[in-house]
Scaffold this motif. Structure first.
Motif, PDB file in Angstrom:
ATOM      1  N   ILE A 128     -13.433  -0.431   9.323  1.00 33.52           N
ATOM      2  CA  ILE A 128     -12.271  -0.459  10.205  1.00 33.52           C
ATOM      3  C   ILE A 128     -11.118  -1.181   9.533  1.00 33.52           C
ATOM      4  N   HIS A 129     -11.407  -2.042   8.547  1.00 31.50           N
ATOM      5  CA  HIS A 129     -10.372  -2.770   7.815  1.00 31.50           C
ATOM      6  C   HIS A 129     -10.054  -2.120   6.467  1.00 31.50           C
ATOM      7  N   ASP A 130     -10.390  -0.854   6.356  1.00 32.09           N
ATOM      8  CA  ASP A 130     -10.124  -0.088   5.139  1.00 32.09           C
ATOM      9  C   ASP A 130      -8.938   0.843   5.416  1.00 32.09           C
TER      10      ASP A 130
ATOM     11  N   THR B 177       3.235   1.620   3.114  1.00 31.64           N
ATOM     12  CA  THR B 177       2.917   1.407   4.532  1.00 31.64           C
ATOM     13  C   THR B 177       2.262   0.063   4.740  1.00 31.64           C
ATOM     14  N   ARG B 178       2.698  -0.600   5.797  1.00 30.43           N
ATOM     15  CA  ARG B 178       2.064  -1.849   6.248  1.00 30.43           C
ATOM     16  C   ARG B 178       1.515  -1.601   7.652  1.00 30.43           C
ATOM     17  N   LEU B 179       0.219  -1.812   7.811  1.00 28.20           N
ATOM     18  CA  LEU B 179      -0.447  -1.588   9.097  1.00 28.20           C
ATOM     19  C   LEU B 179      -1.030  -2.907   9.588  1.00 28.20           C
ATOM     20  N   HIS B 180      -0.590  -3.333  10.748  1.00 29.92           N
ATOM     21  CA  HIS B 180      -1.142  -4.533  11.379  1.00 29.92           C
ATOM     22  C   HIS B 180      -2.139  -4.106  12.453  1.00 29.92           C
ATOM     23  N   LEU B 181      -3.364  -4.604  12.341  1.00 31.09           N
ATOM     24  CA  LEU B 181      -4.393  -4.353  13.343  1.00 31.09           C
ATOM     25  C   LEU B 181      -4.574  -5.614  14.176  1.00 31.09           C
TER      26      LEU B 181
ATOM     27  N   LEU C   8      -3.749  -7.451   8.234  1.00 35.11           N
ATOM     28  CA  LEU C   8      -2.726  -6.648   7.571  1.00 35.11           C
ATOM     29  C   LEU C   8      -3.367  -5.761   6.503  1.00 35.11           C
ATOM     30  N   LEU C   9      -3.153  -4.461   6.628  1.00 35.35           N
ATOM     31  CA  LEU C   9      -3.584  -3.494   5.623  1.00 35.35           C
ATOM     32  C   LEU C   9      -2.345  -2.890   4.979  1.00 35.35           C
TER      33      LEU C   9
ATOM     34  N   SER D 171      -5.971 -10.737   6.961  1.00 35.19           N
ATOM     35  CA  SER D 171      -6.734 -10.428   5.765  1.00 35.19           C
ATOM     36  C   SER D 171      -6.096  -9.202   5.148  1.00 35.19           C
ATOM     37  N   SER D 172      -6.569  -8.765   4.006  1.00 35.77           N
ATOM     38  CA  SER D 172      -5.942  -7.625   3.352  1.00 35.77           C
ATOM     39  C   SER D 172      -6.993  -6.625   2.930  1.00 35.77           C
ATOM     40  N   LEU D 173      -6.492  -5.498   2.436  1.00 37.31           N
ATOM     41  CA  LEU D 173      -7.376  -4.415   2.004  1.00 37.31           C
ATOM     42  C   LEU D 173      -8.300  -4.841   0.881  1.00 37.31           C
TER      43      LEU D 173
END
Length: 492
Positions: free
Chosen positions: A13-15, A103-107, A478-479, A4-6
């Protein structure tokens, strides 16, 4: 893997903003590695802790070090708060950051089928819901002819207890019967005598009783108040040499009471030698836990002794061990009259022939490990030709194989090991098995040795394995965001 995305966060937590302080700290601490081709940073954050590539402890005597540690705690706190709000215990995180701040952040949420691992990598994959390793399924053997120790003397036990605990109030027969009904087991006579003399009430119970009686504070000075309800409990500890549980705190120290991760549990074996007083088990439905050593070790009455033991003997379960127990006395009568006599014998589990290790410092070939009793084989650091698993094919009890990357001549030979319930291999070996459709379907759990592989690659590989058993997958969110140009941010 799902993503999912921002643009549509489900929880804070997904922000991206929630993670921004952590990301800035990671960028400041890992500028060189992030600037390298394909560079990334990875770790994990849990509600009660975090594992990230930043300095966590201060340099000796350095204020700057303390500032770094405090900065890490401040940065992680919003994430930990958001985890609690979302009801998520732990997330793995992988981030890549461009020099301009993009920046790409994978949770990665491991989900219910993946145990905790190291850093950003998944732990053991549980292929069968609720499955536990064989030692945790092992029940005690029957020992024909086993009986109470000659030292058991109920009259002496009761008389000694009453002499040393004057004024103690014991439990009623109905209270003891209620405890037996709750546990589903008949308490041994010595334990009934003990609780018949003293109830070993907890401080909380005593405080509740004081409240119920509505004692006036003015009627008790500080010394009297300290003595109400606590003096007897302390005297019991002195008499028995341990903290005695109340009847409500008694429990059966069976295998489920000592939970353990698959990676450890699968690589151990339970063995009871012919001269053992205590069976080498994880736990037993006949181990009745009744006290604590004061150091975390649990005292229990053993109703399922080893070949040289006695029914009703007293054992201790070491809090630093997951398997086995040690004899401390033949009976409660012995404890009162002679004290503890703990025996630290060499532990029979975790050794040949049930467990074998092939590596540069142990066995030098697979054939050296072959034995009909072999249950666990671990192949570690190896500097010779890759090893063939062919000698293992006919072993009836082999259930666990772990092999470091590049140690196997042909990983497909694992398909000939028809009793495997746990398999740990390197990523390339798993890839070969998956591509050949040769993953052993007898497995209850598996693990991947990540080596230097990218965490997202290992997560994808883990999901392929989990999918074979239709288990919940590791989910990836993915954020994306912009931190702006880099600068030194540690300790800000």
């Amino acid at each position: 893997m799902s993503s999912s995305s921002l643009s549509s966060p489900t929880f804070p937590i997904h922000d991206f903003a929630t993670w921004e302080p952590v990301l800035r700290l990671l960028r400041a601490a890992n500028a060189e590695s992030l600037a390298a081709p394909g560079g990334y940073v990875a770790g994990s954050v849990a509600q009660r802790g975090w594992t990230l590539p930043v300095r966590r402890l201060p340099a000796a005597g350095g204020a700057a070090g303390f500032a770094e540690m405090q900065a890490g705690m401040r940065a992680a706190q919003p994430v930990q708060d958001a985890l609690a709000e979302a009801g998520i215990d732990r997330l793995l995180c992988v981030a890549d950051m461009a020099p301009d701040g993009r920046t790409r952040l994978h949770l990665l949420d491991p989900g219910p089928a993946v145990e905790e691992g190291s850093g950003p990598y998944p732990g053991a994959l549980v292929m069968v819901e609720g499955a536990v390793a064989e030692p945790w399924r092992r029940l005690p053997d029957s020992v024909p002819g086993a009986g109470p120790a000659p030292s058991v003397d109920l009259a002496l036990l009761e008389r000694t207890l009453r002499e040393r605990l004057p004024g103690a109030v014991g439990a009623t027969g109905a209270e003891i019967a209620a405890a037996e009904a709750r546990l589903g087991v008949t308490l041994p006579d010595e334990l009934k005598v003990l609780y018949g003399v003293t109830q070993a009430r907890s401080a909380e119970q005593d405080d509740e009783e004081l409240d119920d009686e509505e004692l006036d504070d003015e009627e008790l000075d500080d010394e009297d108040r300290d003595g109400v309800g606590h003096g007897e409990h302390e005297s019991v500890s002195e008499v028995l040499g341990c903290e005695l549980f109340s009847l409500d705190e008694l429990y059966v120290a069976d295998a489920p009471s000592r939970p353990c991760s698959w990676r450890f549990a699968a690589t151990t074996a339970v063995v009871t030698t012919p001269d053992a007083a205590v069976q080498g088990l994880v736990g037993s439905p006949g181990w009745i836990a009744f006290g604590d050593s004061g150091y975390g070790d649990v005292l229990a009455i053993d109703l399922t002794p080893g070949p040289r033991g006695h029914v009703g003997q007293v054992i201790v379960l070491d809090h630093e061990q997951y398997i086995g127990a040690e004899l401390v006395a033949d009976s409660l009568t012995d404890i009162l009259t002679q004290g503890f006599a703990r025996s630290f014998r060499s532990r029979p589990w975790d050794r040949q022939p049930a467990v074998a290790r092939v590596n540069v410092a142990a066995l030098k070939s697979i054939r050296d490990a072959v034995d009909p009793a072999l249950e666990v084989l671990e192949i570690g650091v190896w500097d010779d030709e890759p090893l063939s698993l062919a000698p293992l094919a006919a072993l009836p009890r082999l259930r666990t194989l772990t092999a470091s990357p590049d140690t196997l001549a042909d990983p497909l030979e694992t398909s000939r090991l028809t009793g495997l319930e746990f398999l740990e291999l390197g990523a390339r070996d798993w890839r070969l098995l998956l591509d050949a459709g040769a993953v052993p379907r007898t497995l209850s759990a598996a693990a991947i040795r990540a080596g230097d592989h990218h965490p997202l690659h290992i997560a994808a590989l883990a999901n392929e394995l989990l999918a074979l058993w239709d288990r919940p997958l590791i989910t990836v969110t993915l954020l994306e965001g912009d931190l702006g140009p880099g600068e030194q941010e540690t300790g800000r």
